[in-house]
Motif scaffolding. Structure first.
Motif, PDB file in Angstrom:
ATOM      1  N   GLU A  77       0.831  -1.212   0.000  1.00 10.89           N
ATOM      2  CA  GLU A  77       0.000   0.000   0.000  1.00 10.89           C
ATOM      3  C   GLU A  77       0.861   1.256   0.000  1.00 10.89           C
ATOM      4  OE1 GLU A  77      -3.531   2.104   2.677  1.00 10.89           O
ATOM      5  OE2 GLU A  77      -2.645   0.194   3.318  1.00 10.89           O
ATOM      6  N   GLU A  78       1.924   1.222   0.807  1.00 10.04           N
ATOM      7  CA  GLU A  78       2.835   2.367   0.872  1.00 10.04           C
ATOM      8  C   GLU A  78       3.574   2.552  -0.446  1.00 10.04           C
ATOM      9  OE1 GLU A  78       6.364   4.148   3.792  1.00 10.04           O
ATOM     10  OE2 GLU A  78       5.641   2.084   4.032  1.00 10.04           O
ATOM     11  N   LYS A  79       3.981   1.451  -1.067  1.00 13.57           N
ATOM     12  CA  LYS A  79       4.670   1.528  -2.356  1.00 13.57           C
ATOM     13  C   LYS A  79       3.747   2.095  -3.438  1.00 13.57           C
ATOM     14  CE  LYS A  79       7.932  -2.265  -1.538  1.00 13.57           C
ATOM     15  NZ  LYS A  79       8.389  -3.613  -1.970  1.00 13.57           N
ATOM     16  N   ALA A  80       2.479   1.673  -3.396  1.00 10.84           N
ATOM     17  CA  ALA A  80       1.509   2.174  -4.369  1.00 10.84           C
ATOM     18  C   ALA A  80       1.301   3.674  -4.199  1.00 10.84           C
ATOM     19  CB  ALA A  80       0.187   1.430  -4.225  1.00 10.84           C
ATOM     20  N   TYR A  81       1.258   4.130  -2.952  1.00 12.03           N
ATOM     21  CA  TYR A  81       1.080   5.557  -2.667  1.00 12.03           C
ATOM     22  C   TYR A  81       2.268   6.363  -3.199  1.00 12.03           C
ATOM     23  CZ  TYR A  81       1.012   9.900   0.000  1.00 12.03           C
ATOM     24  OH  TYR A  81       1.039  11.222   0.365  1.00 12.03           O
ATOM     25  N   ILE A  82       3.491   5.870  -2.956  1.00 14.14           N
ATOM     26  CA  ILE A  82       4.690   6.578  -3.427  1.00 14.14           C
ATOM     27  C   ILE A  82       4.731   6.588  -4.947  1.00 14.14           C
ATOM     28  CG2 ILE A  82       7.217   6.545  -3.446  1.00 14.14           C
ATOM     29  CD1 ILE A  82       7.117   5.318  -0.652  1.00 14.14           C
ATOM     30  N   THR A  83       4.309   5.493  -5.580  1.00 14.88           N
ATOM     31  CA  THR A  83       4.267   5.435  -7.042  1.00 14.88           C
ATOM     32  C   THR A  83       3.341   6.506  -7.606  1.00 14.88           C
ATOM     33  OG1 THR A  83       4.722   3.055  -7.029  1.00 14.88           O
ATOM     34  CG2 THR A  83       3.740   3.981  -9.026  1.00 14.88           C
ATOM     35  N   ARG A  84       2.198   6.710  -6.970  1.00 15.62           N
ATOM     36  CA  ARG A  84       1.264   7.742  -7.411  1.00 15.62           C
ATOM     37  C   ARG A  84       1.889   9.130  -7.286  1.00 15.62           C
ATOM     38  NH1 ARG A  84      -2.463   4.607  -4.467  1.00 15.62           N
ATOM     39  NH2 ARG A  84      -2.502   6.146  -2.756  1.00 15.62           N
ATOM     40  N   GLN A  85       2.666   9.339  -6.240  1.00 19.68           N
ATOM     41  CA  GLN A  85       3.303  10.638  -6.053  1.00 19.68           C
ATOM     42  C   GLN A  85       4.386  10.882  -7.116  1.00 19.68           C
ATOM     43  OE1 GLN A  85       1.590  12.397  -3.861  1.00 19.68           O
ATOM     44  NE2 GLN A  85       0.547  10.420  -3.612  1.00 19.68           N
ATOM     45  N   LEU A  86       5.125   9.828  -7.423  1.00 20.02           N
ATOM     46  CA  LEU A  86       6.146   9.941  -8.464  1.00 20.02           C
ATOM     47  C   LEU A  86       5.516  10.258  -9.814  1.00 20.02           C
ATOM     48  CD1 LEU A  86       8.524   7.003  -7.478  1.00 20.02           C
ATOM     49  CD2 LEU A  86       9.177   9.418  -7.642  1.00 20.02           C
ATOM     50  N   THR A  87       4.377   9.638 -10.074  1.00 21.20           N
ATOM     51  CA  THR A  87       3.673   9.874 -11.331  1.00 21.20           C
ATOM     52  C   THR A  87       3.149  11.302 -11.422  1.00 21.20           C
ATOM     53  OG1 THR A  87       2.982   7.545 -11.346  1.00 21.20           O
ATOM     54  CG2 THR A  87       1.814   9.046 -12.823  1.00 21.20           C
ATOM     55  N   SER A  88       2.822  11.899 -10.276  1.00 20.78           N
ATOM     56  CA  SER A  88       2.211  13.235 -10.250  1.00 20.78           C
ATOM     57  C   SER A  88       3.228  14.374 -10.272  1.00 20.78           C
ATOM     58  CB  SER A  88       1.344  13.384  -8.994  1.00 20.78           C
ATOM     59  OG  SER A  88       0.328  12.407  -8.954  1.00 20.78           O
ATOM     60  N   ILE A  89       4.522  14.067 -10.125  1.00 21.43           N
ATOM     61  CA  ILE A  89       5.521  15.131  -9.986  1.00 21.43           C
ATOM     62  C   ILE A  89       5.545  16.061 -11.197  1.00 21.43           C
ATOM     63  CG2 ILE A  89       8.005  15.569 -10.024  1.00 21.43           C
ATOM     64  CD1 ILE A  89       8.389  13.534  -7.915  1.00 21.43           C
ATOM     65  N   GLN A  90       5.561  15.487 -12.410  1.00 22.96           N
ATOM     66  CA  GLN A  90       5.709  16.320 -13.600  1.00 22.96           C
ATOM     67  C   GLN A  90       4.539  17.272 -13.818  1.00 22.96           C
ATOM     68  OE1 GLN A  90       8.490  16.696 -15.294  1.00 22.96           O
ATOM     69  NE2 GLN A  90       9.360  15.251 -13.816  1.00 22.96           N
ATOM     70  N   THR A  91       3.362  16.908 -13.351  1.00 21.82           N
ATOM     71  CA  THR A  91       2.194  17.782 -13.514  1.00 21.82           C
ATOM     72  C   THR A  91       1.856  18.544 -12.236  1.00 21.82           C
ATOM     73  OG1 THR A  91       0.743  15.905 -12.980  1.00 21.82           O
ATOM     74  CG2 THR A  91       1.206  16.336 -15.319  1.00 21.82           C
ATOM     75  N   ALA A  92       2.677  18.394 -11.204  1.00 24.34           N
ATOM     76  CA  ALA A  92       2.420  19.081  -9.933  1.00 24.34           C
ATOM     77  C   ALA A  92       2.660  20.581 -10.086  1.00 24.34           C
ATOM     78  CB  ALA A  92       3.330  18.516  -8.849  1.00 24.34           C
ATOM     79  N   HIS A  93       2.096  21.339  -9.156  1.00 22.16           N
ATOM     80  CA  HIS A  93       2.257  22.794  -9.182  1.00 22.16           C
ATOM     81  C   HIS A  93       3.581  23.179  -8.525  1.00 22.16           C
ATOM     82  CE1 HIS A  93      -1.730  23.421 -10.761  1.00 22.16           C
ATOM     83  NE2 HIS A  93      -2.269  22.758  -9.755  1.00 22.16           N
ATOM     84  N   ILE A  94       4.667  22.717  -9.131  1.00 22.52           N
ATOM     85  CA  ILE A  94       6.015  23.101  -8.715  1.00 22.52           C
ATOM     86  C   ILE A  94       6.589  23.869  -9.895  1.00 22.52           C
ATOM     87  CG2 ILE A  94       8.296  22.315  -7.962  1.00 22.52           C
ATOM     88  CD1 ILE A  94       6.975  19.765  -6.934  1.00 22.52           C
TER      89      ILE A  94
END
Length: 281
Positions: free
Chosen positions: A77-94
């Motif tokens: 579950e934790e790995k899946a959560y981190i994977t989602r965050q990695l996927t979202s980095i390029q479109t994140a508001h950074i």
């Protein structure tokens, strides 16, 4: 103090420190703390900076930290959560402040009562950089065509080769980026010129400018000396005594060594050098 800045929540904080002291590292750690401990999704976080380079660096370092967290994750579950965050980095508001504001305008222009056709004409950062480079190219081409002696002398200060103006172009672009972050870019640029107005000696310049100039000069002279030393070693191995005793080679090598000594901090503190573009020691 850094740990306090990372872990303080539910209130505004200000981290003020000099360059290279770890402000970005603290910011990345603070973001990781929000993402991993508080489970705040990256696409719910707004992180803004002044330049695209800084924004990309933040994304890169955040991705590196998340990948490290992935290696130590205990559950699927934790790995899946981190994977989602990695996927979202390029479109994140950074992003830069300008890029974020542009995205708001483009998405909600109808609420602001703006013309959609006009919105399409607003340049993003990539387009703006392209136009800046084109404008710089045209300006350089015009100056070369005019054979402006002041411009040509400026080019010679940045490179020993007349055809290489890359360093000057880079300096102009860096100044443009830095000026754009000021409340009044033209006034800031004019203030820089004031540091050099009516100055006849290098020692009359502001101390930080004076010290930074000779620090840079000392480093560059050291690099040239290292290169010449290496070439000298190769000459000693490959060529006979007749070639090694050529007067031009010996003179160039020792002139550079004397120039480096002249630039050392021990000497410049007691030497007043004329401040002139045409001056050569």
């Amino acid at each position: 103090m850094q740990l306090k800045a990372i872990q303080t929540k539910e209130r505004n904080i200000l981290v003020s420190a000099s360059a290279g002291s770890g402000k970005t590292t603290v910011l990345i750690a603070r973001l990781m703390d929000l993402v991993m401990k508080d489970h705040v999704s990256i696409d719910s976080i707004l992180a803004m900076t002044f330049t695209e380079a800084a924004a990309n660096e933040m994304k890169k370092r955040l991705a590196t930290e998340l990948q490290s967290a992935m290696l130590t994750a205990q559950t699927e579950e934790e790995k899946a959560y981190i994977t989602r965050q990695l996927t979202s980095i390029q479109t994140a508001h950074i992003s830069t402040i300008h890029s974020f504001c542009l995205s708001i305008i483009q998405e909600y222009y109808y609420i602001l009562g703006l013309d959609p056709q006009r919105i399409k004409s607003i340049m993003d950062n990539g387009t703006m950089v392209l136009f800046q480079q084109q404008a710089l190219e045209e300006a350089f081409a015009k100056q070369y065509q005019l054979q402006d002696p002041v411009f040509l002398q400026l080019c010679q200060m940045f490179s020993a080769r007349a055809e290489n103006d890359d360093a000057l172009r880079s300096m102009i672009m860096n100044l443009a980026v830095l000026a754009s972050s000021k409340s009044n870019p033209n006034e800031w640029l004019d203030s820089l010129a004031e540091n050099y107005r009516d100055k006849k000696l290098l020692e009359e310049l502001p101390k930080e400018v004076y010290e930074n100039f000779f620090e840079y000069l000392h480093v560059e002279a050291s690099r040239y000396e290292e290169t010449l030393t290496r070439i000298d070693e190769l000459y000693r191995l490959k060529y006979d005594d007749q070639v090694k005793s050529m007067p031009l080679w010996n003179r160039s090598y020792w002139l550079l060594r004397i120039w480096r000594m002249h630039c050392s901090r021990r000497i410049i503190r007691h030497t007043a050098l004329p401040f002139s573009p045409s001056y050569m020691p």
